[in-house]
Design an enzyme around this catalytic site. Structure first.
Site, short mmCIF file in Angstrom:
data_model
loop_
_atom_site.label_atom_id
_atom_site.label_comp_id
_atom_site.label_asym_id
_atom_site.label_seq_id
_atom_site.Cartn_x
_atom_site.Cartn_y
_atom_site.Cartn_z
N GLU A 1 0.29 -0.82 0.00
CA GLU A 1 0.06 -0.11 -0.51
C GLU A 1 1.23 1.18 0.37
OE1 GLU A 1 -0.14 -1.91 2.67
OE2 GLU A 1 -0.28 -1.47 4.71
N ASN A 2 1.90 1.20 -0.23
CA ASN A 2 3.23 2.45 0.04
C ASN A 2 2.69 2.81 -1.28
OD1 ASN A 2 4.33 -0.22 0.51
ND2 ASN A 2 6.41 0.87 0.28
#
Lengths: 234, 208
Positions: free
Chosen positions: B46-47
């Site tokens: 999710e980064n």
């Protein structure tokens, strides 16, 4: 208009004041504006609020501004790697507003895109929703979150041209794009400033309209969790 | 015999279907990637990355390629990178088919608690609240009981929630459960674990 400055300190000249809100790019220690953070430490600006996903580690990233007690409040999603942060937080010296990571990113993006608030289902039924406006859309409940407009955005990119068009590298893009968007002024530190025309216009990640000042510098690019595997011997 | 960490991860990998875009949490969920076999699975970090590869070889670490646990990783030939707002857009927008994550508590109505223990150090929810609210299917992988031997499958959560009514399936070291109307339904017992033992170890209402 000249956007290129010769040092991080010069690039921030006239932009810093006590009690201001700064949006900072980066995820963990990846893609953080390390040179600008050092320059803010040197400038001694106080009572800062940071909208930043993380708070760095003790001696790197926003952590260096916690050491000097320049930070009053953090708006973050995860702050687990910083002992001085925890000490100040538990002593009540530092205020923390936890934001779900996607909500924080969207609050920055929205603020930069002229959207003062938006509805999301993230956090419905949790502590995060307390005191927030609830609304039903198509039978589902959503909560309202506010866009963030920061006094200053500080970001780190890989390459820039002198007009401020930016290209990021791999997962170092992260919060740098939404943070840059939400700043009334945005200062970008980059690894390389390249001649105008040498970046492919189709490959620009952030157009120069969002970027007001640029400084080139040498980055430490510290790794937080060095994880490797062994090469299998033949 | 209850399942060990790797057996739980292997069981969780059975939840994944060919072609899925999947987000794996930290801990046992990370191990799921070792058991996907021939299935064409794309892992989201999710980064800001789709198509997460293995850890790099020593000396080949790149500070600009990390996962959501801040560990150095590698890219694949299918990899794409994007910013955090776009990343959570695809999560919130339901484009990620499945999230597999750990938990402290799960309630029989699908409530999930995994981000804070009041009175202890609070580190933050990271992306967990967005993930459980947004992805199509939430699978929890956790030990059935805590260190005191108490059930982590509860009638209602005691800890602050990460999401309300968000869990679809729970895989513990003792078995597999679905969250359904009225409580939990036993889908499968771990090898050598009887249904009676499962019921005895579970506080939540079991409806079958």
């Amino acid at each position: 208009m000249k956007k290129v400055y010769s040092s991080a300190g010069e690039a921030l000249d006239g932009l810093l004041f006590d009690d201001m809100l700064i949006a900072a790019g980066g995820f963990g220690l990846c893609g953080i504006p390390e040179l600008l953070l050092s320059a803010i430490r040197d400038a001694g600006t106080k009572d800062l609020t940071f909208a930043s996903n993380n708070a760095g580690v003790d001696d790197f990233g926003i952590g260096i501004l916690l050491q000097t007690k320049q930070v009053r409040k953090m708006m973050s999603s995860y702050v687990g790697e910083n002992a001085e942060f925890m000490r100040q937080y538990l002593e009540g010296e530092l205020e923390v507003e936890f934001n779900p990571q996607g909500t924080l990113a969207e609050r920055m993006r929205a603020g930069g895109a002229g959207i003062p608030g938006f509805y999301t289902k993230t956090g419905v039924g949790t502590q995060i929703a307390e005191g927030k406006d609830h609304k039903e859309f198509d039978g589902e409940t959503y909560i309202m979150e506010r866009g963030i407009v920061a006094d200053l955005a500080i970001v780190k990119a890989w390459k820039a041209d002198d007009t401020g068009n930016l290209i990021f590298r791999k997962t170092a893009r992260n919060f740098n794009v939404p943070a840059a968007m939400c700043g009334k002024v945005c200062v970008a530190e980059v690894e390389e400033i390249v001649p105008r025309g040498s970046l492919d216009p189709d490959h620009i990640h952030l157009p120069g309209v969002y970027v007001h000042r640029i400084v080139q510098g040498t980055h430490e690019k510290r790794i937080e969790q060095r994880t490797t595997r062994k090469k299998e011997s033949a | 015999m209850p399942w060990d960490r790797n057996q739980m991860a292997a069981r969780a990998a059975e939840e994944l279907e060919d072609g899925m875009y999947v987000n794996l949490g930290i801990g046992i969920p990370t191990l799921v990637a070792n058991y996907t076999g021939d299935k064409d699975i794309t892992l989201q970090s999710e980064n800001g990355m789709l198509g997460m590869g293995a850890f790099p070889f020593e000396g080949e670490e790149d500070a600009d390629v990390i996962n959501a646990g801040k560990q150095t990783i590698t890219e694949l030939d299918r990899t794409s990178y994007f910013d955090s707002a776009t990343s959570f857009g695809m999560i919130r927008g339901g484009k990620i088919a499945c999230a597999i994550l750990g938990a402290m508590e799960v309630a029989e109505n699908g409530d999930l608690a995994n981000w804070m223990i009041p009175g202890k150090l609070v580190k933050g929810m990271g992306g967990a609240m967005d993930l459980v609210a947004g992805v199509k299917r939430v699978v929890v992988v956790m030990d059935h009981q805590n260190k005191k031997g108490e059930s982590k499958l509860l009638k209602s959560c005691t800890l602050p929630l990460t999401g309300a009514g968000v869990v679809d399936r729970v895989i513990t070291n003792l078995g597999v459960f679905d969250v359904v109307e009225g409580g939990l339904k036993i889908i499968e017992c771990a090898d050598g674990v009887t249904e009676e033992e499962l019921r005895a170890a579970t506080e939540a209402t079991i409806i079958n």
